[in-house]
Enzyme design. Structure first.
Site, PDB file in Angstrom:
ATOM      1  N   ASP A  58       0.855  -1.174   0.000  1.00 43.74           N
ATOM      2  CA  ASP A  58       0.000   0.000   0.000  1.00 43.74           C
ATOM      3  C   ASP A  58       0.901   1.238   0.000  1.00 43.74           C
ATOM      4  O   ASP A  58       2.103   1.140   0.243  1.00 43.74           O
ATOM      5  CB  ASP A  58      -0.886  -0.038   1.252  1.00 43.74           C
ATOM      6  N   ASP A 116      -7.249  -2.526   3.933  1.00 45.24           N
ATOM      7  CA  ASP A 116      -6.235  -3.483   3.494  1.00 45.24           C
ATOM      8  C   ASP A 116      -6.464  -4.878   4.060  1.00 45.24           C
ATOM      9  O   ASP A 116      -5.829  -5.842   3.609  1.00 45.24           O
ATOM     10  CB  ASP A 116      -4.835  -2.999   3.909  1.00 45.24           C
ATOM     11  N   ASP A 161      -1.725  -1.123   6.018  1.00 46.86           N
ATOM     12  CA  ASP A 161      -1.962  -0.641   7.372  1.00 46.86           C
ATOM     13  C   ASP A 161      -3.415  -0.271   7.657  1.00 46.86           C
ATOM     14  O   ASP A 161      -3.814  -0.158   8.805  1.00 46.86           O
ATOM     15  CB  ASP A 161      -1.080   0.578   7.667  1.00 46.86           C
TER      16      ASP A 161
END
Length: 619
Positions: free
Chosen positions: A320, A516, A512
């Protein structure tokens, strides 16, 4: 420590004296019952615990255990008069067991010392007085007073203007971490300079440190494939070698002219001692435990030894952007409102609604707008994954999020966002487009180092994000990440990871945010940033990075690779030595002393090799 070695020391001294008597005194003096009793006295302290375990295993239906092998081999040695060798087998086995116990205890102590840093008591402010209570009895909302040098017992919010903390217990980093009022502080952090006040936000048992400690303690229950294979192999292998030993003892009677039962029995006993798989059964789990301990020391938490194996095989790291490769600390760059909305009221509404979110963007808006207007009453607040927030204010609809949210609710707007490389927060009120804010994030200091190291390890890198494609491409280009995709909803991230897995093979995903969690769950190894990371992602992940530093990603992979290397070194070494001495034993060329080395000596060397990883540096 002496009490653990006492039985072995006693047996060793008595055995050495017995060998001396064998050598220096006539055989007719030191023989028969006297010699048998002498060596029996040396055998019992180290042999009885093994025979006891063998008996317990038999009662449980596990006849062919390592204890059974040691038992019949040493009792057989006594039966044919080879007393010293029977004692030696048990003696060195017991020494190996003590070293194994010490190594496991040391690994457990390292992990517990690093992680279980919670103090038993905390000082709570009650008006103008302080009261010391058990940390477990502190309630959410209590104010804790923390003196310099004290550890924080629970997660909370810093009420003091500024404070500096040592976060080594959580992150492996001993350098001070400065916090300002309103910052999240976690159990295990050590206050460094001034008296500080912290408001408890999480119950003692639910603190991040408590959950982490539980994860590490449960990690050894998750067995690696190699470890599971060896245990299954030992269950098949052990009965085979017992039957082979019986064959070595009895079958030569049919083929050898000058057959001597005692000679062939001795060969069979040597064969049994050599074949004992204890070196493998001991050293392989210890190798994985050492890997978990080494990772914990560096602020990386593996939820099971199987993930060490999995991470060692990773071909592609998918990550990410926000909070993983960037700081996740945003600042408002500019505010562009439509003519009808050029007043503070709309920003107060946005601030009030964003306060319901845990996303770092909410903090940026609060920093820009100021304190939340307590007079604003929000109703029907809803977080729409991958889009933003929706609420009702006095019966009027308020939308705050990305431009996908505007499209979802058919809010008309005329804006070309192609050239904007900042994160955009769009606003709509009463069904009209009200304008947008631009918010910027900064790249983490060790992000470039992370990318360079992954490339040097021949591991592919892809960045996925729900943020604007322009922003994602900008960050990816700056870090030389070859593949990047933006404007992705959570389900689109999942599809992308599935595509990458089909093309590249084993994939690790690092994230995080709450969004996700689904993609972390479907990846081969899910890695969560444990500092800023959401609880859902941390719970779903297989590996947790405590300090949010992306450079720990290649470090975790290195630890996985080194652990697997050490485990296979032990397997190769143990099997190689055993096969060689087994052949020599069957041919009558290896003594019981060689068997002792092939079994217990190999186990000791494998144990020393396994604990080596705990002293390695992976920076």
């Amino acid at each position: 420590m002496l009490k653990f070695f006492a039985p072995a020391i006693f047996s060793f001294v008595v055995m050495i004296l017995g060998l001396g008597l064998d050598h220096f005194f006539p055989q007719d003096w030191f023989k028969g019952y006297l010699r048998f009793g002498w060596y029996l006295a040396a055998y019992i302290p180290v042999g009885f615990p093994v025979l006891k375990e063998a008996f317990k295993s038999i009662l449980k239906g596990d006849l062919f255990s390592e204890f059974f092998l040691m038992g019949i081999a040493t009792l057989g040695a006594f039966a044919i008069g080879e007393y010293p060798e029977g004692v030696a087998v048990m003696l060195f086995y017991s020494i190996g067991e003590v070293f194994q116990g010490m190594a496991v205890k040391r690994a457990k102590t390292n992990i517990k010392t690093l992680l279980d840093q919670r103090p038993d008591q905390v000082t709570v402010l009650e008006g103008n007085t302080t009261k010391t209570i058990k940390a477990g009895k502190a309630k959410i909302g209590d104010i804790i007073q923390l003196r310099p040098g004290e550890k924080l017992g629970l997660d909370g919010e810093l009420l003091s203007e500024k404070a500096s903390f040592n976060t080594a217990a959580l992150t492996g980093e001993s350098r001070p971490d400065s916090k300002e009022k309103g910052a999240v502080v976690l159990a295990g952090m050590v206050n460094l300079n001034t008296v500080s006040q912290v408001k408890v936000t999480t119950a003692y048992t639910d603190s991040k440190l408590s959950r982490i400690l539980e994860l590490v303690q449960n990690a050894t229950a998750q067995k690696a494939p190699t470890e599971l294979f060896i245990r299954k192999f030992a269950k098949i292998y052990t009965p085979i070698v017992v039957y082979l030993a019986i064959g070595i003892c009895l079958l030569p009677y049919l083929f050898v002219q000058d057959y001597e039962f005692s000679d062939w029995l001795y060969r069979a006993l040597v064969f049994l001692v050599i074949s004992c798989p204890c070196g493998l059964v001991i050293s392989i789990p210890l190798g994985y435990f050492g890997g978990i301990g080494a990772a914990s020391k560096n602020g990386i938490l593996f939820k099971g030894s199987n993930f060490l194996d999995s991470l060692a095989e990773i071909k592609e790291v998918v990550m990410d952007k926000t909070g993983t490769m960037t700081e996740g600390v945003f600042n408002v760059q500019e505010v562009r409102l439509q003519p009808d909305f050029k007043d503070k009221k709309i920003l107060d509404l946005v601030n009030a609604l964003e306060s319901k979110s845990t996303h770092p963007i909410a903090s940026a808006i609060k920093d820009y707008v100021g304190e939340i207007d307590s007079g604003i009453v929000l109703e029907e607040v809803e977080e729409i994954a991958g889009h933003g927030l929706k609420a009702s204010v006095e019966g009027k609809e308020l939308l705050v999020g990305n431009f996908k949210l505007m499209d979802k609710f058919s809010i008309p707007y005329s804006l070309n966002t192609t050239g904007i490389i900042y994160t955009l927060v769009a606003i709509a009120y009463e069904g009209k487009f009200a304008g947008y804010l631009t918010i910027a994030d900064s790249i983490k200091a060790d992000a470039q180092q992370t990318v360079d190291r992954l490339k040097s390890m021949n591991i592919g890198i892809t960045m996925l994000s729900g943020d604007k494609s322009n922003v994602v491409s900008f960050v990816a280009d700056k870090l030389s990440i070859p593949n990047s995709f933006g404007d992705l909803l959570p389900e689109e991230k999942v599809e992308k990871v599935r595509e990458i897995k089909a093309q590249k093979g084993t994939v690790a995903f690092v994230g995080d945010g709450v969004n996700d969690a689904p993609v972390v769950a479907i990846s081969d190894v899910g890695v969560a940033m444990g500092g800023l990371g959401s609880d859902a992602t941390i719970e779903t992940a297989d590996v947790v990075i405590q300090d949010d530093r992306p450079s720990k990603i290649p470090m975790a992979i290195s630890i996985g690779k080194k652990t697997k290397q050490i485990v296979w070194q032990n397997i190769g070494f143990a099997f190689g030595i055993k096969v060689l001495v087994l052949i020599l034993g069957a041919l009558g060329l290896a003594t019981m002393w060689a068997a002792v080395f092939a079994d217990v000596g190999v186990a000791l060397l494998a144990i020393l090799n396994a604990i080596r990883i705990q002293k390695m540096k992976f920076n």
